[in-house]
Write a protein that holds these residues in place. Structure first.
Motif, PDB file in Angstrom:
ATOM      1  N   ASP A 144       0.659  -1.328   0.028  1.00  0.00           N
ATOM      2  CA  ASP A 144       0.026   0.170   0.023  1.00  0.00           C
ATOM      3  C   ASP A 144       0.829   1.346   0.159  1.00  0.00           C
ATOM      4  O   ASP A 144       1.598   1.571   1.053  1.00  0.00           O
ATOM      5  CB  ASP A 144      -0.816   0.025   1.319  1.00  0.00           C
ATOM      6  CG  ASP A 144      -1.933   1.072   1.383  1.00  0.00           C
ATOM      7  OD1 ASP A 144      -2.312   1.689   0.099  1.00  0.00           O
ATOM      8  OD2 ASP A 144      -2.617   1.171   2.350  1.00  0.00           O
ATOM      9  N   LEU A 178       2.661   4.973   0.139  1.00  0.00           N
ATOM     10  CA  LEU A 178       2.716   5.985   1.221  1.00  0.00           C
ATOM     11  C   LEU A 178       2.364   7.304   0.329  1.00  0.00           C
ATOM     12  O   LEU A 178       2.896   7.804  -0.489  1.00  0.00           O
ATOM     13  CB  LEU A 178       4.126   5.969   1.608  1.00  0.00           C
ATOM     14  CG  LEU A 178       4.742   4.437   2.149  1.00  0.00           C
ATOM     15  CD1 LEU A 178       6.288   5.059   2.689  1.00  0.00           C
ATOM     16  CD2 LEU A 178       3.935   3.913   3.337  1.00  0.00           C
ATOM     17  N   PRO A 179       1.394   7.875   1.086  1.00  0.00           N
ATOM     18  CA  PRO A 179       1.021   9.216   0.816  1.00  0.00           C
ATOM     19  C   PRO A 179       1.970  10.328   1.203  1.00  0.00           C
ATOM     20  O   PRO A 179       1.815  10.410   2.766  1.00  0.00           O
ATOM     21  CB  PRO A 179      -0.512   9.515   1.267  1.00  0.00           C
ATOM     22  CG  PRO A 179      -0.592   8.594   2.239  1.00  0.00           C
ATOM     23  CD  PRO A 179       0.367   7.582   2.114  1.00  0.00           C
ATOM     24  N   ASP A 220       4.595  15.955  -3.658  1.00  0.00           N
ATOM     25  CA  ASP A 220       3.652  15.472  -3.082  1.00  0.00           C
ATOM     26  C   ASP A 220       3.209  14.165  -3.979  1.00  0.00           C
ATOM     27  O   ASP A 220       3.033  14.501  -5.205  1.00  0.00           O
ATOM     28  CB  ASP A 220       2.456  16.480  -3.193  1.00  0.00           C
ATOM     29  CG  ASP A 220       2.583  17.286  -1.941  1.00  0.00           C
ATOM     30  OD1 ASP A 220       2.279  17.027  -0.742  1.00  0.00           O
ATOM     31  OD2 ASP A 220       3.211  18.485  -2.390  1.00  0.00           O
ATOM     32  N   ARG A 273       1.763   9.613  -4.020  1.00  0.00           N
ATOM     33  CA  ARG A 273       2.033   8.505  -3.130  1.00  0.00           C
ATOM     34  C   ARG A 273       3.422   7.729  -3.797  1.00  0.00           C
ATOM     35  O   ARG A 273       3.707   7.651  -4.971  1.00  0.00           O
ATOM     36  CB  ARG A 273       1.073   7.488  -3.878  1.00  0.00           C
ATOM     37  CG  ARG A 273      -0.435   8.298  -3.306  1.00  0.00           C
ATOM     38  CD  ARG A 273      -1.542   7.105  -3.683  1.00  0.00           C
ATOM     39  NE  ARG A 273      -1.538   5.999  -2.607  1.00  0.00           N
ATOM     40  CZ  ARG A 273      -2.180   6.348  -1.343  1.00  0.00           C
ATOM     41  NH1 ARG A 273      -2.857   7.272  -0.806  1.00  0.00           N
ATOM     42  NH2 ARG A 273      -2.062   4.961  -0.776  1.00  0.00           N
ATOM     43  N   SER A 316       4.298  12.354   6.599  1.00  0.00           N
ATOM     44  CA  SER A 316       3.181  11.293   5.952  1.00  0.00           C
ATOM     45  C   SER A 316       1.734  11.918   6.257  1.00  0.00           C
ATOM     46  O   SER A 316       1.474  12.208   7.242  1.00  0.00           O
ATOM     47  CB  SER A 316       3.402   9.934   6.955  1.00  0.00           C
ATOM     48  OG  SER A 316       2.381   9.201   6.529  1.00  0.00           O
ATOM     49  N   ASN A 317       1.016  11.589   5.239  1.00  0.00           N
ATOM     50  CA  ASN A 317      -0.233  12.058   5.332  1.00  0.00           C
ATOM     51  C   ASN A 317      -1.296  11.229   5.779  1.00  0.00           C
ATOM     52  O   ASN A 317      -2.541  11.218   5.485  1.00  0.00           O
ATOM     53  CB  ASN A 317      -0.801  12.503   3.926  1.00  0.00           C
ATOM     54  CG  ASN A 317      -0.168  13.947   3.405  1.00  0.00           C
ATOM     55  OD1 ASN A 317       0.158  14.674   3.972  1.00  0.00           O
ATOM     56  ND2 ASN A 317       0.312  13.718   2.144  1.00  0.00           N
ATOM     57  N   ARG A 318      -0.809   9.940   6.362  1.00  0.00           N
ATOM     58  CA  ARG A 318      -1.583   8.757   6.830  1.00  0.00           C
ATOM     59  C   ARG A 318      -0.976   8.222   8.154  1.00  0.00           C
ATOM     60  O   ARG A 318      -1.045   9.114   9.358  1.00  0.00           O
ATOM     61  CB  ARG A 318      -1.681   7.899   5.819  1.00  0.00           C
ATOM     62  CG  ARG A 318      -2.590   6.664   6.142  1.00  0.00           C
ATOM     63  CD  ARG A 318      -2.861   5.563   5.120  1.00  0.00           C
ATOM     64  NE  ARG A 318      -1.666   5.020   4.959  1.00  0.00           N
ATOM     65  CZ  ARG A 318      -1.115   4.273   3.725  1.00  0.00           C
ATOM     66  NH1 ARG A 318      -2.334   4.330   2.866  1.00  0.00           N
ATOM     67  NH2 ARG A 318      -0.345   3.817   3.541  1.00  0.00           N
ATOM     68  N   ASN A 319      -0.389   7.144   8.198  1.00  0.00           N
ATOM     69  CA  ASN A 319       0.268   6.524   9.247  1.00  0.00           C
ATOM     70  C   ASN A 319       1.683   7.085   9.694  1.00  0.00           C
ATOM     71  O   ASN A 319       2.337   7.265   8.646  1.00  0.00           O
ATOM     72  CB  ASN A 319       0.180   4.824   9.375  1.00  0.00           C
ATOM     73  CG  ASN A 319      -1.347   4.721   9.424  1.00  0.00           C
ATOM     74  OD1 ASN A 319      -2.212   5.172   9.759  1.00  0.00           O
ATOM     75  ND2 ASN A 319      -1.656   3.593   8.280  1.00  0.00           N
ATOM     76  N   HIS A 338       5.793  10.070  11.982  1.00  0.00           N
ATOM     77  CA  HIS A 338       5.051  10.816  11.235  1.00  0.00           C
ATOM     78  C   HIS A 338       5.713  11.630  10.250  1.00  0.00           C
ATOM     79  O   HIS A 338       5.530  11.918   8.876  1.00  0.00           O
ATOM     80  CB  HIS A 338       3.837  11.319  11.815  1.00  0.00           C
ATOM     81  CG  HIS A 338       2.767  10.657  12.118  1.00  0.00           C
ATOM     82  ND1 HIS A 338       2.593   9.802  13.326  1.00  0.00           N
ATOM     83  CD2 HIS A 338       1.811  10.118  11.366  1.00  0.00           C
ATOM     84  CE1 HIS A 338       1.468   9.042  13.254  1.00  0.00           C
ATOM     85  NE2 HIS A 338       0.762   9.198  12.280  1.00  0.00           N
TER      86      HIS A 338
END
Length: 315
Positions: free
Chosen positions: A178, A180-181, A199, A201, A270-273, A287
């Motif tokens: 998956d 990474l954003p 910017d 993924r 990181s825009n997620r986890n 992060h």
């Protein structure tokens, strides 16, 4: 030529921090014998954190500290010297006894016996150090490599593929990746280069201090220029990346999936986890990661094959 090691526990001016469980673990007797012959007080690690502690304790009195192990041992030794505030006064030598020994190769060290020859007669160079959230690394920082994948990477694969082996192991471990954003913002560099942001993924983000990330196993970066080599591997989910050849093509200079930059510092958000990063094999989860270089901060014993600028013919 060198002072003799001591058996009475006194800190000598030469200390060898020896990791007995690195690599194939068959190097211990050789390193103890050669270290003693060359005047080192040999100190073995017994548990996690010992290499840093031993180096920190030795640094105020030792002129030379050798790291006997792999890239992780070198990382811990350098962090220990930094913790003692002795980077200016302590020379570091690398005695490669790990699996890949990428940093040792990048500074021209070809093996254990060669390392001791370099200690006695080789050059000393002051090289850059890099830091990620104030944790030092000497060779590389890799984002997206999980601790599980690192632990499952076969030694033979690491020896043949270098960092690509961890990528391959991670993809096999996870089944599917998956992406990474991320937002990666690199600071202004020399020659009027402006601050730039990326910017998107990404599969991986890789930052080299003493290495470049290409399809080759060992590619030395310029580690005296005050710049980090930044490699962003964009989402390439359509590719079959479990084959060695596919991985090498992915990281090739002409790859459509790779963004490359050089900068003295950068920030990765990181825009997620939180992301797991490997700093010379030592894990860090964050992060937000702030990275920067400290130009020519530490003195290293280097072999004849080391070129300060690897793109030039002559050192």
């Amino acid at each position: 030529m060198y002072s003799k090691g001591t058996a009475g526990g006194r800190v000598d001016d030469r200390v060898l921090v020896l990791n007995p469980v690195s690599g194939s673990q068959d190097h211990v007797d050789t390193l103890v014998e050669l270290g003693t012959e060359h005047g080192f007080d040999v100190r073995k690690t017994e548990e996690r954190g010992d290499a840093k502690r031993l180096a920190r304790d030795a640094a105020p009195d030792a002129d030379l500290i050798a790291a006997g192990g792999g890239d992780g041992t070198v990382n811990n030794v350098v962090n220990g010297i930094a913790a003692a505030n002795e980077l200016e006064t302590t020379t570091v030598a690398v005695v490669p006894a790990g699996t890949g020994n990428n940093f040792a190769t990048n500074i021209g060290i070809q093996g254990i016996e060669h390392a001791f020859a370099v200690i006695e007669a080789g050059r000393r160079r002051r090289i850059d150090l890099a830091s990620a959230n104030d944790r030092i690394f000497v060779n590389s920082c890799v984002g997206g490599i999980t601790a599980e994948a690192s632990s499952k990477t076969e030694p033979a694969s690491k020896a043949n593929l270098g960092v690509l082996a961890y990528v391959k192991s991670m993809l096999a471990t996870m089944g599917s990746f998956d992406s990474l954003p991320l937002r990666v913002e690199t600071a202004s560099g020399p020659n009027g280069n402006r601050t730039r942001a990326w910017d998107g993924r990404a599969m991986f983000v890789l930052i080299g201090n003493c290495r470049r990330f290409t399809g080759a196993r060992t590619t030395q970066a310029n580690v005296e220029d005050g710049l980090l080599e930044v490699t962003i591997v964009e989402d390439a989910a359509a590719m079959n990346l479990l084959g060695d050849a596919a991985l090498q093509r992915l990281f090739g200079r002409d790859s459509n999936y790779v963004v490359r930059r050089c900068a003295p510092s950068l920030v990765i958000e990181s825009n997620r986890n939180a992301i797991t990063y490997s700093l010379d094999g030592e894990m860090l989860e964050a992060h937000s990661l702030s990275l920067e270089t400290s130009p020519r901060t530490i003195q290293i014993a280097v072999g004849d094959d080391y070129q300060p600028d690897p793109d030039m013919e002559i050192a």
